[in-house]
Design an enzyme around this catalytic site. Structure first.
Site, PDB file in Angstrom:
ATOM      1  N   HIS A 130       0.863  -1.188   0.000  1.00 60.95           N
ATOM      2  CA  HIS A 130       0.000   0.000   0.000  1.00 60.95           C
ATOM      3  C   HIS A 130       0.900   1.239   0.000  1.00 60.95           C
ATOM      4  O   HIS A 130       2.004   1.202   0.536  1.00 60.95           O
ATOM      5  CB  HIS A 130      -0.854  -0.047   1.266  1.00 60.95           C
ATOM      6  N   ASP A 207       2.448  -4.707   7.865  1.00 62.29           N
ATOM      7  CA  ASP A 207       1.273  -3.864   7.698  1.00 62.29           C
ATOM      8  C   ASP A 207       0.051  -4.774   7.798  1.00 62.29           C
ATOM      9  O   ASP A 207      -0.271  -5.512   6.866  1.00 62.29           O
ATOM     10  CB  ASP A 207       1.356  -3.168   6.332  1.00 62.29           C
ATOM     11  N   GLN A 210      -5.280  -5.006   6.728  1.00 60.08           N
ATOM     12  CA  GLN A 210      -6.353  -5.893   6.251  1.00 60.08           C
ATOM     13  C   GLN A 210      -6.347  -7.234   6.979  1.00 60.08           C
ATOM     14  O   GLN A 210      -7.198  -8.083   6.699  1.00 60.08           O
ATOM     15  CB  GLN A 210      -6.206  -6.142   4.739  1.00 60.08           C
ATOM     16  N   LYS A 233     -11.143  -0.080  10.219  1.00 61.42           N
ATOM     17  CA  LYS A 233     -11.334  -1.224   9.328  1.00 61.42           C
ATOM     18  C   LYS A 233     -11.785  -2.455  10.105  1.00 61.42           C
ATOM     19  O   LYS A 233     -11.827  -3.563   9.571  1.00 61.42           O
ATOM     20  CB  LYS A 233     -10.041  -1.539   8.575  1.00 61.42           C
ATOM     21  N   CYS A 373      -4.687   2.661  -3.678  1.00 57.68           N
ATOM     22  CA  CYS A 373      -3.394   3.059  -3.080  1.00 57.68           C
ATOM     23  C   CYS A 373      -2.316   2.021  -3.350  1.00 57.68           C
ATOM     24  O   CYS A 373      -1.432   1.794  -2.522  1.00 57.68           O
ATOM     25  CB  CYS A 373      -3.518   3.323  -1.579  1.00 57.68           C
TER      26      CYS A 373
HETATM   27  C1  LIG Z   1      -2.921  -2.815   3.411  1.00 56.07           C
HETATM   28  C2  LIG Z   1      -3.194  -1.420   3.850  1.00 56.07           C
HETATM   29  N1  LIG Z   1      -2.215  -0.722   4.452  1.00 56.07           N
HETATM   30  C3  LIG Z   1      -2.409   0.527   4.880  1.00 56.07           C
HETATM   31  C4  LIG Z   1      -3.612   1.145   4.719  1.00 56.07           C
HETATM   32  C5  LIG Z   1      -3.781   2.539   5.227  1.00 56.07           C
HETATM   33  O1  LIG Z   1      -4.750   2.562   6.231  1.00 56.07           O
HETATM   34  P1  LIG Z   1      -5.198   3.962   6.835  1.00 56.07           P
HETATM   35  O2  LIG Z   1      -5.798   4.732   5.704  1.00 56.07           O
HETATM   36  O3  LIG Z   1      -6.197   3.602   7.873  1.00 56.07           O
HETATM   37  O4  LIG Z   1      -3.991   4.601   7.388  1.00 56.07           O
HETATM   38  C6  LIG Z   1      -4.657   0.477   4.095  1.00 56.07           C
HETATM   39  C7  LIG Z   1      -5.956   1.141   3.844  1.00 56.07           C
HETATM   40  O5  LIG Z   1      -6.687   0.811   2.957  1.00 56.07           O
HETATM   41  C8  LIG Z   1      -4.446  -0.848   3.655  1.00 56.07           C
HETATM   42  O6  LIG Z   1      -5.413  -1.544   3.057  1.00 56.07           O
END
Ligand SMILES: Cc1ncc(COP(=O)(O)O)c(C=O)c1O
Length: 415
Positions: A130, A207, A210, A233, A373
């Protein structure tokens, strides 16, 4: 305590906790399939926020008065509850509340990366990251002179583990890997990757944006040095995220942001930092959101994360199979048999993802369209955008049928 069973969820019962799911648009039921972006918020979590503002709204760690003490205890307890939920035996000291996964990522990149990385050092990450991690490491690499290397994905959207073993070397200082891809649905072997990183003296950042919402996660079993996720989420409110870090690493790290609350002693000349985790939580924190994150965890734990995962996988397989019935639909990422999280990204030959999303919206179906993203990953897939349907505890097979019917309508419109 979590229910250790994979008995099917009582989805009808769960849906009653989410009034937003009763919404209709011109008589059409809302079908909310954008859960990888943000999940809906159940009544007990909303109640928790209301209780806070009705009953004990006050700043934390500052007042001797009863309201401040109540708020402080609830806010601190929420850290312990998060620690318990993700298997962090160090308790609250290993759990920093941030704004979201992105901020957790930046905290590590700035507080650890700027001090620990230099020319010749390498950050190894993956082609499916991401932007929260990819862009952040890019910037830190630029500022430190470190290099970034990318573990490639194979045809099925899984990491090439042979390449990973080649790429992670004694020059690697950080391995940064997404646990479950928000575009491909791939579930990465994070524990195996962390082991490889540790064999080379590198740290492992995972990370889990998800992953924590959708399956049992044990940060110590993974042996992650850092692990990040977002409250919004996983049935929690926006504005609260988590950075887990091994205590001895957090202890050695300098703060990322400075100000009140994160200090123990200040003179005109210098300052001494507060204990963990407060050293990393300067200023007035996200009090109500942090407390409500505990309510969200209680909610999910009552259902049982094994059951959440089983439900996600069942829906992902159903959606994958239904969409695969059409030759003009390309689905990205592994097959259900190879293992995938509860989301399906796809493209339909004749319709741009944005048009598709707009048309299915006319049928009450909320999906995401764009690059999610993950622009470099989309470049690699050879497309600018994709449509993504992502599922959660309140979704049903019938809702996936509604998606497929709406996709059919879009196909006919563009035929
Ligand atoms: C795999 C992953 N990492 C990071 C993020 C970033 O999350 P946030 O927007 O809550 O910071 C997301 C959000 O969609 C994500 O799916």
């Amino acid at each position: 305590m979590s229910t250790q069973t994979t008995d099917p969820l009582d989805v009808e019962r769960i849906r009653q906790d989410f009034p937003i799911l009763q919404r209709q648009f011109d008589g059409t039921d809302l079908v909310y399939l954008d859960n990888a972006a943000t999940t809906q918020t159940p009544e007990p979590v909303v109640d928790c926020i209301v209780d806070y503002y009705h009953g004990y709204n006050a700043n934390v760690h500052r007042g001797i008065h009863t309201l401040s003490q109540e708020a402080s205890i609830a806010y601190e307890d929420a850290h312990d509850r998060v620690a318990e939920f993700i298997g962090a035996s160090g308790g609250r000291e290993e759990v920093v509340f941030t704004k979201n996964t992105t901020e957790s990522m930046n905290l590590v990149a700035y507080a650890w990366g700027l001090n620990e990385l230099g020319p010749g050092d390498e950050v190894v990450t993956t082609e499916m990251e991401h932007h929260a991690s990819l862009v952040t490491w890019q910037q830190v690499a630029k500022r430190t002179g470190a290099d970034i290397k990318f573990i490639p994905i194979d045809e099925s959207g899984q990491l090439d583990m042979a390449a990973a073993k080649e790429l992670i070397t004694d020059d690697t200082k950080m391995l940064s890997v997404v646990h479950v891809s928000n575009t491909l649905g791939t579930v990465n072997p994070v524990s195996e990757l962390a082991d490889i990183a540790h064999d080379h003296g590198a740290l492992a950042f995972v990370d889990g944006a998800q992953a924590v919402p959708t399956r049992p996660v044990d940060v110590e079993a993974i042996d992650a040095d850092f692990y990040a996720f977002s409250g919004h989420k996983m049935c929690g409110p926006t504005g609260v995220g988590v950075l887990y870090g091994k205590r001895h690493i957090l202890d050695e790290m300098e703060p990322y942001l400075y100000g009140g609350g994160m200090i123990k002693k200040v003179t005109f000349e210098e300052s001494k930092w507060n204990d963990l985790p407060w050293k990393f939580e300067p200023g007035t924190p996200n009090i109500s959101q942090g407390i409500a994150l505990e309510a969200a965890i209680d909610y999910l734990d009552d259902i049982g994360m094994e059951r959440v995962q089983a439900h996600e996988e069942m829906l992902a397989e159903y959606a994958y199979d239904r969409l695969s019935e059409h030759d003009d639909i390309e689905i990205y990422g592994p097959t259900p048999e190879q293992g995938r999280g509860g989301l399906v990204s796809f493209n339909i030959d004749s319709v741009h993802a944005h048009d598709l999303s707009s048309i299915v919206n006319d049928f009450g179906v909320a999906i995401r369209a764009g690059d999610h993203c993950t622009q470099p990953l989309h470049d690699k897939l050879g497309v600018a955008a994709s449509a993504r349907a992502s599922f959660y505890i309140y979704n049903t097979r019938e809702e996936i049928d509604a998606l497929v019917e709406a996709v059919d309508e879009a196909r006919q419109l563009f035929a």
